[in-house]
Design a protein around this motif. Structure first.
Motif, PDB file in Angstrom:
ATOM      1  N   GLY A 159     -37.087   3.640  35.214  1.00 57.33           N
ATOM      2  CA  GLY A 159     -35.913   2.988  35.795  1.00 57.33           C
ATOM      3  C   GLY A 159     -35.127   2.221  34.747  1.00 57.33           C
ATOM      4  O   GLY A 159     -35.342   1.013  34.591  1.00 57.33           O
ATOM      5  N   TYR A 160     -34.256   2.892  34.019  1.00 60.40           N
ATOM      6  CA  TYR A 160     -33.582   2.256  32.881  1.00 60.40           C
ATOM      7  C   TYR A 160     -32.659   1.115  33.305  1.00 60.40           C
ATOM      8  O   TYR A 160     -32.457   0.158  32.553  1.00 60.40           O
ATOM      9  N   GLN A 161     -32.095   1.154  34.501  1.00 54.49           N
ATOM     10  CA  GLN A 161     -31.212   0.074  34.943  1.00 54.49           C
ATOM     11  C   GLN A 161     -31.994  -1.221  35.166  1.00 54.49           C
ATOM     12  O   GLN A 161     -31.556  -2.306  34.768  1.00 54.49           O
ATOM     13  N   ASN A 192     -21.257  -0.176  31.597  1.00 55.48           N
ATOM     14  CA  ASN A 192     -21.657  -0.973  32.765  1.00 55.48           C
ATOM     15  C   ASN A 192     -21.624  -2.457  32.420  1.00 55.48           C
ATOM     16  O   ASN A 192     -21.927  -2.853  31.290  1.00 55.48           O
ATOM     17  N   ASN A 193     -21.274  -3.264  33.414  1.00 55.83           N
ATOM     18  CA  ASN A 193     -21.299  -4.721  33.269  1.00 55.83           C
ATOM     19  C   ASN A 193     -22.541  -5.283  33.948  1.00 55.83           C
ATOM     20  O   ASN A 193     -22.848  -4.926  35.088  1.00 55.83           O
ATOM     21  N   LEU A 194     -23.231  -6.156  33.235  1.00 55.39           N
ATOM     22  CA  LEU A 194     -24.354  -6.881  33.826  1.00 55.39           C
ATOM     23  C   LEU A 194     -24.020  -8.364  33.786  1.00 55.39           C
ATOM     24  O   LEU A 194     -23.971  -8.976  32.715  1.00 55.39           O
ATOM     25  N   ASN A 195     -23.741  -8.919  34.948  1.00 56.96           N
ATOM     26  CA  ASN A 195     -23.459 -10.353  35.059  1.00 56.96           C
ATOM     27  C   ASN A 195     -24.775 -11.053  35.362  1.00 56.96           C
ATOM     28  O   ASN A 195     -25.210 -11.133  36.512  1.00 56.96           O
ATOM     29  N   GLY A 196     -25.427 -11.528  34.313  1.00 60.42           N
ATOM     30  CA  GLY A 196     -26.756 -12.110  34.461  1.00 60.42           C
ATOM     31  C   GLY A 196     -26.756 -13.366  35.312  1.00 60.42           C
ATOM     32  O   GLY A 196     -25.780 -14.129  35.332  1.00 60.42           O
ATOM     33  N   GLN A 197     -27.851 -13.582  35.991  1.00 54.45           N
ATOM     34  CA  GLN A 197     -27.972 -14.777  36.807  1.00 54.45           C
ATOM     35  C   GLN A 197     -28.224 -16.002  35.928  1.00 54.45           C
ATOM     36  O   GLN A 197     -28.675 -15.887  34.788  1.00 54.45           O
ATOM     37  N   THR A 198     -27.894 -17.169  36.445  1.00 51.89           N
ATOM     38  CA  THR A 198     -28.085 -18.409  35.701  1.00 51.89           C
ATOM     39  C   THR A 198     -29.578 -18.721  35.597  1.00 51.89           C
ATOM     40  O   THR A 198     -30.273 -18.812  36.606  1.00 51.89           O
ATOM     41  N   GLN A 237     -34.996  -6.908  30.485  1.00 49.36           N
ATOM     42  CA  GLN A 237     -34.966  -7.185  29.051  1.00 49.36           C
ATOM     43  C   GLN A 237     -33.799  -8.093  28.673  1.00 49.36           C
ATOM     44  O   GLN A 237     -33.905  -8.896  27.740  1.00 49.36           O
ATOM     45  N   SER A 238     -32.694  -7.992  29.388  1.00 47.68           N
ATOM     46  CA  SER A 238     -31.560  -8.879  29.129  1.00 47.68           C
ATOM     47  C   SER A 238     -31.914 -10.320  29.461  1.00 47.68           C
ATOM     48  O   SER A 238     -31.589 -11.243  28.707  1.00 47.68           O
ATOM     49  N   PHE A 280     -33.228  -0.383  22.635  1.00 50.87           N
ATOM     50  CA  PHE A 280     -33.220   0.864  21.869  1.00 50.87           C
ATOM     51  C   PHE A 280     -34.225   1.861  22.437  1.00 50.87           C
ATOM     52  O   PHE A 280     -33.967   3.069  22.479  1.00 50.87           O
ATOM     53  N   ALA A 281     -35.361   1.360  22.880  1.00 49.74           N
ATOM     54  CA  ALA A 281     -36.404   2.245  23.416  1.00 49.74           C
ATOM     55  C   ALA A 281     -35.950   2.978  24.665  1.00 49.74           C
ATOM     56  O   ALA A 281     -36.474   4.048  24.989  1.00 49.74           O
ATOM     57  N   ALA A 282     -34.972   2.437  25.371  1.00 51.01           N
ATOM     58  CA  ALA A 282     -34.477   3.065  26.598  1.00 51.01           C
ATOM     59  C   ALA A 282     -33.207   3.866  26.361  1.00 51.01           C
ATOM     60  O   ALA A 282     -32.602   4.355  27.318  1.00 51.01           O
ATOM     61  N   GLY A 283     -32.794   4.017  25.099  1.00 50.06           N
ATOM     62  CA  GLY A 283     -31.575   4.775  24.817  1.00 50.06           C
ATOM     63  C   GLY A 283     -30.314   4.072  25.258  1.00 50.06           C
ATOM     64  O   GLY A 283     -29.315   4.718  25.569  1.00 50.06           O
ATOM     65  N   ILE A 284     -30.341   2.736  25.279  1.00 50.42           N
ATOM     66  CA  ILE A 284     -29.195   1.945  25.731  1.00 50.42           C
ATOM     67  C   ILE A 284     -28.540   1.262  24.538  1.00 50.42           C
ATOM     68  O   ILE A 284     -29.230   0.714  23.675  1.00 50.42           O
TER      69      ILE A 284
END
Length: 248
Positions: free
Chosen positions: A98-100, A59-65, A106-107, A152-156
């Protein structure tokens, strides 16, 4: 008899499931975790098991500014692009709510923390080993490492993390641009003066060695002054013919 067979057929057919490529099914039995099925195709499981779909795709996460302060307290704008995927289905389904959303929050926290631990550029902190502007791959590696620790805690698992936007905040961008320009001008001037001094020194040395002309200290000073003006001036020098004596 037909009714019993119909009920039995319905019961058995509830255990039929399809697992698509890069997907998995998490199985529970009356609240107890049974396991995860990652095998693709048409499968049959215990009809009493409850199955939940979960994607294993990247999955791609395009973080906000984000607007944060760097290590030196200067307001900056920063954003990151993150590539992540589920590596542990149990943790993703049961260790976090809700892992997403967990990945997104966290990001953002990791990007903020990175910005506060590094100066924007070397000009702000000359002793800094790494800066946000010039760090390049090292900055991305730091961000990726911190994200993997947090998720890591979320298995990601984070496969890649890169800074996609980095700039001074608008309220100080103009002042910082002027500062950068001034620094560049000073550095250029220093190089020009350094080169001019070397050329003047070389000229005096060759004149003295070849004994083309004998100069006293006052004439040497005048020659040095004229050469420095010619070599360091921004515009082309205009020659002036001196028909008299230097001591007139």
């Amino acid at each position: 008899m037909a009714a019993i067979l119909a009920v039995l057929f319905i019961f058995v057919s509830k255990g039929i499931m399809i697992v698509n490529p890069n997907h998995a099914r998490v199985l529970t039995f009356f609240g107890s975790y049974v396991g995860s099925v990652k095998q693709n195709g048409l499968l049959w499981i215990n009809p009493l098991f409850r199955s939940q779909r979960i994607s294993l795709r990247a999955n791609n996460l395009n973080g906000q500014t984000l607007k944060v302060n760097d290590k030196m307290g200067n307001p900056i704008e920063i954003a990151a692009v993150i590539v992540w995927q589920v590596s542990d289905t149990y943790k993703a389904m049961f260790e976090v709510e809700g892992y997403q959303q967990y990945v997104q929050i966290q990001s953002e926290a990791a990007v903020r923390h990175l910005a506060t631990t590094c100066p924007y550029e070397q000009m702000e902190d000359e002793t800094a080993e790494i800066t946000l502007r010039d760090g390049g791959e090292r900055v991305n590696e730091l961000l990726e490492k911190e994200l993997n620790e947090r998720l890591f805690a979320a298995g990601i698992t984070v496969r890649e993390a890169r800074i996609s936007h980095l700039a001074y905040a608008p309220e100080i961008a103009g002042a910082m641009l002027q500062r950068q320009q001034a620094t560049a001008i000073v550095a250029a001037r220093s190089k020009i003066v350094e080169g001019a001094v070397g050329m003047v020194e070389m000229a005096l040395e060759q004149l003295s060695r070849k004994q083309l002309v004998t100069l006293d200290e006052e004439r040497k000073a005048a020659m040095v002054s004229n050469l420095m003006v010619v070599l360091c001036g921004e515009k082309s020098a205009t020659p002036v013919l001196n028909t008299g004596s230097l001591y007139a």
